[in-house]
Design an enzyme around this catalytic site. Structure first.
Site, mmCIF file in Angstrom:
data_model
loop_
_atom_site.group_PDB
_atom_site.id
_atom_site.type_symbol
_atom_site.label_atom_id
_atom_site.label_comp_id
_atom_site.label_asym_id
_atom_site.label_seq_id
_atom_site.Cartn_x
_atom_site.Cartn_y
_atom_site.Cartn_z
ATOM 1 N N LYS A 176 0.830 -1.212 0.000
ATOM 2 C CA LYS A 176 0.000 0.000 0.000
ATOM 3 C C LYS A 176 0.865 1.263 0.000
ATOM 4 O O LYS A 176 0.615 2.218 -0.745
ATOM 5 C CB LYS A 176 -0.932 -0.022 1.212
ATOM 6 C CG LYS A 176 -1.664 1.259 1.466
ATOM 7 C CD LYS A 176 -2.553 1.628 0.282
ATOM 8 C CE LYS A 176 -2.937 3.080 0.317
ATOM 9 N NZ LYS A 176 -4.276 3.330 0.704
ATOM 10 N N CYS A 197 -3.389 10.758 1.911
ATOM 11 C CA CYS A 197 -2.695 9.514 1.587
ATOM 12 C C CYS A 197 -1.346 9.769 0.927
ATOM 13 O O CYS A 197 -0.307 9.471 1.491
ATOM 14 C CB CYS A 197 -3.557 8.685 0.645
ATOM 15 S SG CYS A 197 -5.235 8.548 1.228
HETATM 16 N N1 SAJ Z 1 -2.373 14.937 -8.549
HETATM 17 C C1 SAJ Z 1 -1.605 15.713 -9.397
HETATM 18 N N2 SAJ Z 1 -1.337 15.234 -10.636
HETATM 19 C C2 SAJ Z 1 -1.803 14.026 -11.068
HETATM 20 C C3 SAJ Z 1 -2.571 13.237 -10.201
HETATM 21 C C4 SAJ Z 1 -2.829 13.719 -8.944
HETATM 22 O O1 SAJ Z 1 -1.171 16.815 -9.038
HETATM 23 O O2 SAJ Z 1 -1.520 13.687 -12.230
HETATM 24 C C5 SAJ Z 1 -2.654 15.421 -7.184
HETATM 25 C C6 SAJ Z 1 -4.142 15.568 -6.870
HETATM 26 O O3 SAJ Z 1 -4.642 16.791 -7.310
HETATM 27 C C7 SAJ Z 1 -4.139 15.447 -5.363
HETATM 28 C C8 SAJ Z 1 -3.020 14.429 -5.122
HETATM 29 O O4 SAJ Z 1 -2.214 14.441 -6.271
HETATM 30 O O5 SAJ Z 1 -3.788 16.668 -4.741
HETATM 31 C C9 SAJ Z 1 -3.507 13.019 -4.834
HETATM 32 O O6 SAJ Z 1 -4.608 12.709 -5.674
HETATM 33 P P1 SAJ Z 1 -4.826 11.270 -6.337
HETATM 34 O O7 SAJ Z 1 -6.059 11.327 -7.125
HETATM 35 O O8 SAJ Z 1 -3.588 10.858 -7.049
HETATM 36 O O9 SAJ Z 1 -4.918 10.279 -5.111
HETATM 37 P P2 SAJ Z 1 -5.790 10.240 -3.748
HETATM 38 O O10 SAJ Z 1 -4.910 10.758 -2.651
HETATM 39 O O11 SAJ Z 1 -7.115 10.854 -3.896
HETATM 40 O O12 SAJ Z 1 -5.975 8.663 -3.593
HETATM 41 C C10 SAJ Z 1 -4.814 7.843 -3.547
HETATM 42 C C11 SAJ Z 1 -5.008 6.677 -4.518
HETATM 43 N N3 SAJ Z 1 -3.732 5.990 -4.710
HETATM 44 C C12 SAJ Z 1 -3.220 5.762 -5.926
HETATM 45 O O13 SAJ Z 1 -3.744 6.135 -6.952
HETATM 46 C C13 SAJ Z 1 -1.945 4.988 -5.979
HETATM 47 C C14 SAJ Z 1 -6.080 5.726 -3.990
HETATM 48 O O14 SAJ Z 1 -6.166 4.577 -4.806
HETATM 49 C C15 SAJ Z 1 -5.761 5.321 -2.554
HETATM 50 O O15 SAJ Z 1 -6.749 4.456 -2.014
HETATM 51 C C16 SAJ Z 1 -5.728 6.573 -1.719
HETATM 52 O O16 SAJ Z 1 -4.648 7.396 -2.212
HETATM 53 C C17 SAJ Z 1 -5.500 6.195 -0.273
HETATM 54 O O17 SAJ Z 1 -6.463 6.269 0.492
HETATM 55 O O18 SAJ Z 1 -4.393 5.769 0.068
#
Ligand code: SAJ
Length: 422
Positions: free
Chosen positions: A220, A274
């Site tokens: 994870k 996360c």
């Molecule tokens: N973000 C960017 N650029 C991107 C993708 C995301 O700047 O290309 C930013 C988002 O705006 C946000 C942050 O990153 O601020 C995180 O967003 P996210 O959509 O990547 O992830 P989370 O935090 O909403 O959810 C993640 C997920 N993990 C992965 O995709 C590996 C989810 O599957 C997990 O269950 C979750 O963390 C968790 O609870 O751990």
């Protein structure tokens, strides 16, 4: 080994500890499969809200699932834990000031569960946790309940079964991902993993991958660190491109035409509970060798201040600037403000009195407490903010912002950190 213990859900009672972004959907889905579910939380307002069939978070379709489960008598929330057949722990695992993992909420949940345990009970840890936490749960329960035998790698006939099944759901798509995502199930023993897998099979349509608890814990952390490192690459590119006067969005879309390149999107930083947190659990466990993971965290954590400086520089050229700040949540189409870079940037602007701030956040009804004491920071609707502003800053790519008429933007200074109007 597998004896179908959870195959008759209507006879089984499950207690879910922590009714937040993960625990509440899990509780709702289990209840919808016929289990009797008791959700336990320490916050009275959360318990009351759920018992009225409502939810305290913005997540598509969640209220519908919870309302149906509560009215069917399958789900109820309580401040007080009760005996059950299985206990699922979904409490927060933040980090401390020194960026060390804080597993005190898990410890508190375990202390509450221990007196209720009886032979045959299953305990599943869903919270994202540093490697070794599930072993630690075994040790804690072993101390609190010396009358019960605990599992270990070699012991399959223990009284209590304990496993780690890390949550993997994406906020905004939680109900779909709960059902459709593969699950990693790490048992203290093989039998523990099999028991846990059996419970998850009641609602997961995807595959279960059984392993030991330590590997599941690390898997994870690695998933979220992988994403953090990749976002850091995109964020670093955006800063380099600003220096070199290159449009980073065009650059990335061109580079991504290569069959083996898939660069993620830059933004104002990485938020959420996360991805901005979990990599630190790996760094804390291996501080000397986790170099890329640490560098990625630092790159992503530095991005909000870079965006702030850009806005402040643009504002300095104007007299009494009005700045529309579009979005406060940590990502699109949700209301979650935890570790939000957008909120960090707006707070910084307010603190430094960089103009009048018209804040647009379609998922909130009022500004968070941290912004209430600034008379120059007000919640505004999109149309008014765009019309009145000299500078428009896109901080979150909410769907409402993507539909804005580009003609209205022409006379304005635009700082689009998400590339939605490129
Ligand atoms: N973000 C960017 N650029 C991107 C993708 C995301 O700047 O290309 C930013 C988002 O705006 C946000 C942050 O990153 O601020 C995180 O967003 P996210 O959509 O990547 O992830 P989370 O935090 O909403 O959810 C993640 C997920 N993990 C992965 O995709 C590996 C989810 O599957 C997990 O269950 C979750 O963390 C968790 O609870 O751990």
């Amino acid at each position: 080994m597998y004896d179908g213990y959870f195959s008759e859900p209507q006879t089984k009672r499950i207690s879910v500890f922590g009714l937040g972004y993960v625990g509440l959907p899990v509780a709702g889905v289990l209840a919808s499969r016929g289990f009797e579910v008791i959700g336990v939380d320490v916050a009275p307002h959360i318990v009351e809200t759920i018992n009225c069939g409502k939810v305290h978070i913005v997540e598509p379709d969640l209220e519908m699932v919870v309302q149906a489960a509560v009215s069917a008598g399958k789900l109820r929330a309580s401040l007080n834990p009760e005996p059950a057949d299985a206990f699922i722990i979904a409490v927060p695992t933040p980090f401390t000031e020194g960026k060390q993992p804080d597993i005190s909420y898990i410890r508190a949940a375990v202390s509450t569960i221990a007196p209720l345990l009886k032979k045959g009970n299953l305990i599943i840890l869903e919270s994202t946790s540093p490697a070794g936490t599930t072993d630690q749960i075994c040790a804690w329960i072993g101390e609190l309940r010396p009358d019960l035998t605990m599992p270990d790698v070699e012991r399959d006939d223990a009284d209590i079964h304990i496993a780690h099944c890390p949550e993997r759901v994406l906020p905004g798509s939680v109900l779909r991902e709960l059902v459709d995502n593969d699950r990693i199930i790490g048992g203290i023993s093989v039998r523990c993993a099999e028991f846990a897998a059996e419970l998850y099979r009641s609602f997961v349509r995807a595959e279960m991958h059984l392993t030991n608890a330590r590997t599941a814990e690390m898997a994870k952390l690695v998933e979220n660190s992988y994403r953090d490192v990749n976002i850091a690459f995109a964020n670093e590119l955006s800063v380099i491109c600003d220096l070199l006067d290159i449009n980073v969005w065009e650059l990335i879309s061109l580079a991504n035409k290569h069959p083996r390149v898939n660069i993620l999107s830059p933004g104002p930083g990485v938020g959420g509970h996360c991805i901005a947190v979990d990599p630190w659990f790996i760094i804390a466990a291996a501080p000397k060798v986790a170099k890329i993971i640490r560098a990625a965290r630092e790159v992503n954590d530095s991005k909000p201040d870079i965006v702030f400086a850009k806005i402040a520089a643009a504002a300095q050229r104007l007299r009494g600037p009005i700045i529309a700040c579009l979005g406060l949540s940590y990502k699109n189409d949700i209301d979650d403000l935890r570790e939000s870079p957008a909120l960090h940037i707006v707070e910084h602007l307010a603190r430094e009195k960089i103009g009048k701030l018209l804040i647009v956040e379609p998922n909130l009804k009022s500004l968070p407490d941290s912004l209430r004491d600034y008379p120059d920071a007000v919640l505004s609707d999109l149309r008014h903010a765009i019309g009145a502003a000299d500078i428009i800053v896109v901080l979150v790519d909410h769907r409402q912002f993507k539909r804005v008429d580009h003609e209205l933007l022409k006379p304005k200074i635009i700082i689009d950190t998400r590339g939605i109007w490129r």
